[in-house]
Scaffold this motif. Structure first.
Motif, short mmCIF file in Angstrom:
data_model
loop_
_atom_site.label_atom_id
_atom_site.label_comp_id
_atom_site.label_asym_id
_atom_site.label_seq_id
_atom_site.Cartn_x
_atom_site.Cartn_y
_atom_site.Cartn_z
N HIS A 15 0.91 -1.05 -0.06
CA HIS A 15 0.13 -0.01 0.06
C HIS A 15 0.87 1.19 -0.13
N ILE A 16 1.86 1.24 0.80
CA ILE A 16 2.63 2.47 1.12
C ILE A 16 3.33 2.55 -0.35
N LEU A 17 4.01 1.62 -0.99
CA LEU A 17 4.88 1.92 -1.90
C LEU A 17 4.03 2.25 -3.20
N SER A 18 2.68 1.51 -3.29
CA SER A 18 1.72 1.73 -4.53
C SER A 18 1.41 3.13 -4.38
N GLY A 19 1.14 3.64 -3.18
CA GLY A 19 0.56 5.06 -2.89
C GLY A 19 1.63 6.12 -3.40
N THR A 20 3.06 5.73 -2.82
CA THR A 20 3.77 6.51 -3.25
C THR A 20 4.11 6.71 -4.82
N LEU A 21 3.95 5.68 -5.53
CA LEU A 21 4.22 5.76 -6.99
C LEU A 21 3.21 6.37 -7.56
N HIS A 22 2.03 6.30 -7.19
CA HIS A 22 0.74 6.97 -7.65
C HIS A 22 0.96 8.37 -7.26
N ARG A 23 1.26 8.66 -6.19
CA ARG A 23 1.41 10.24 -5.77
C ARG A 23 2.42 10.89 -6.65
N LEU A 24 3.76 10.20 -6.78
CA LEU A 24 4.85 10.77 -7.44
C LEU A 24 4.76 11.06 -9.04
N PHE A 25 4.22 9.72 -9.60
CA PHE A 25 4.39 9.61 -10.85
C PHE A 25 3.06 9.18 -11.64
N GLY A 26 2.00 9.20 -10.89
CA GLY A 26 0.44 8.78 -11.55
C GLY A 26 0.52 7.36 -11.74
N ALA A 27 1.28 6.51 -11.15
CA ALA A 27 1.23 5.11 -11.57
C ALA A 27 0.27 4.51 -10.91
N GLU A 28 -0.73 3.59 -11.64
CA GLU A 28 -1.74 2.81 -11.14
C GLU A 28 -1.23 1.71 -10.73
N ASN A 29 -1.66 1.02 -9.55
CA ASN A 29 -1.40 -0.42 -9.28
C ASN A 29 -2.59 -1.14 -10.03
N VAL A 30 -2.33 -2.04 -11.05
CA VAL A 30 -3.13 -2.49 -11.94
C VAL A 30 -2.87 -4.34 -11.71
N GLU A 61 13.57 6.80 -6.01
CA GLU A 61 12.98 7.83 -5.47
C GLU A 61 11.61 7.29 -4.60
N ALA A 62 10.91 6.63 -5.47
CA ALA A 62 9.83 5.98 -4.66
C ALA A 62 9.79 5.25 -3.37
N GLU A 63 10.98 4.26 -3.50
CA GLU A 63 11.48 3.39 -2.64
C GLU A 63 11.71 4.26 -1.37
N ALA A 64 12.59 4.93 -1.66
CA ALA A 64 13.36 5.86 -0.68
C ALA A 64 12.08 6.83 0.23
N GLN A 65 11.14 7.20 -0.33
CA GLN A 65 10.00 7.86 0.08
C GLN A 65 9.28 6.94 0.99
#
Length: 386
Positions: free
Chosen positions: A102-117, A141-145
């Motif tokens: 959840h944390i990583l998917s949310g970070t990828l979405h927030r930073l880059f607009g990536a959806e978890n499919v 970057e997403a992993e660090a955040q």
């Protein structure tokens, strides 16, 4: 029969009692329904819980949305109260993986607009599919955040808002959901989810992206969280230390050491090629024109055998076979020069000496399992001019 789902209100219940409502034979096993359960059924990418019910082992857990059915290896008496015990190590691992995802998917979405499919807690890693391609720098970057969110150790909240509150709430979801929606807030992310989660982000411990590859329109990530992440990092560190000892270089300085090794290896390959060329020229200088040649070149590799056979065949305009220990037992290179197509000779050689190999009309290469050099030389001398 609706089952009271204890895991929805308290994911930390490890042992509970419940009444057996039904027990139905299902092949060699039994489908058991309780009035309440802490066993999470498989769903949403998360595997089911395992453990025991009374004296039976729980082999699988499924739900139709209302009723939770436990597959056991022994029957349970209907109407009686039994004690359920979860395999807590398995459940805790699932909660670490799910909360970390959840944390990583949310970070990828927030930073880059990536959806978890796509999401699945497998072994040894969690599989995550993103909707868009991501660079190595973006993933780092997403992993660090995401790990910063873990270290912040904030509460994880799981709740079901009413219809009005849900309509006014933004959240991620892989699909449209009708009716009540269970939301999970973790590390700044809010997502619809039916799984079990930790109470605080700090319990995730660590999130590590193990690998990433392009998949369909996006990326497929292998991710480890919690104990799995620790084990992966510890194994990688031990591997690096082993490599460092071989390279006489400390961890953290392996890339320059590897570059030096590769440079030295390239120089050695060039020197070897020059020496093998000189060896080939030496063999060619003593070859007899028009006569098949069978040469022993102990120490030559496959490329060296090729250089020798080609050089001698070009000098003699006859078949040349260069051999050395290797392959199945005896490695060989066969060149024809102007003598014609050597593929029939190669085929006959393989048939006679349990060999394998092949090539083009002017050159073939392979290995023999049932030949010594004397037998090989006799065969080539007898067949090389056919």
């Amino acid at each position: 029969m609706a089952t009271q789902k204890l895991y929805e209100t308290d994911a930390y219940v490890q042992e509970f009692t419940a009444a057996v409502l039904s027990c139905t034979p299902q092949g060699e096993h039994f489908a058991v329904v309780l009035d309440r359960t802490a066993f999470f059924p498989e769903g949403g990418g998360q595997p089911c819980d395992l453990g025991t019910l009374g004296g039976a082992n729980v082999l699988d857990v499924r739900t139709d949305g209302e009723t939770v059915t436990h597959l056991t290896d022994a029957p349970l008496p209907v109407g009686q109260t039994v004690t359920g015990c979860l395999d807590w190590a398995r459940r805790l691992d699932a909660m670490q993986q799910h909360t970390g995802e959840h944390i990583l998917s949310g970070t990828l979405h927030r930073l880059f607009g990536a959806e978890n499919v796509g999401f699945h807690i497998g072994t040894p890693y969690v599989r995550m599919d993103t909707s868009i391609p991501l660079t190595a720098a973006q993933l780092a970057e997403a992993e660090a955040q995401a790990n910063a969110a873990v270290r912040a150790d904030t509460p994880v909240r799981c709740y079901v808002p009413d219809a009005a509150a849900l309509a006014a709430t933004e959240y991620r979801s892989k699909k449209e959901i009708d009716g009540a929606v269970r939301l999970v807030e973790a590390g700044g992310d809010r997502c619809a989810c039916c799984g079990t989660h930790l109470a605080r982000t700090g319990e995730v411990g660590l999130i590590k992206i193990i690998s990433a590859q392009h998949y369909k329109a996006g990326m497929r990530l292998a991710v480890a969280c919690g104990q799995r992440a620790y084990d992966a990092v510890a194994a990688a560190w031990a591997d690096c230390e082993t490599a460092g000892r071989a390279l006489s270089s400390p961890v953290g300085n392996l890339s320059p050491a590897l570059a030096r090794l590769q440079s030295g290896e390239a120089a050695l390959r060039q020197r070897l090629a020059a020496l093998q060329n000189a060896l080939a020229d030496s063999y060619a200088a003593t070859a007899v024109a028009g006569q098949p040649a069978v040469l022993w070149a102990d120490g030559a590799d496959g490329d060296g055998l090729r250089r020798i056979a080609v050089a001698v065949a070009e000098k003699t305009n006859a078949v040349c076979c260069a051999a050395a220990p290797g392959g199945q037992g005896l490695a060989y290179a066969l060149a024809g020069g102007a003598a014609g197509d050597v593929r029939p000779l190669c085929k006959a050689l393989n048939a006679a000496f349990a060999g394998r190999g092949g090539g083009k009309p002017a050159f073939c290469q392979g290995s023999l399992a049932q030949a010594d050099f004397t037998a090989l030389r006799t065969f080539i001398q007898n067949h090389g001019q056919e």
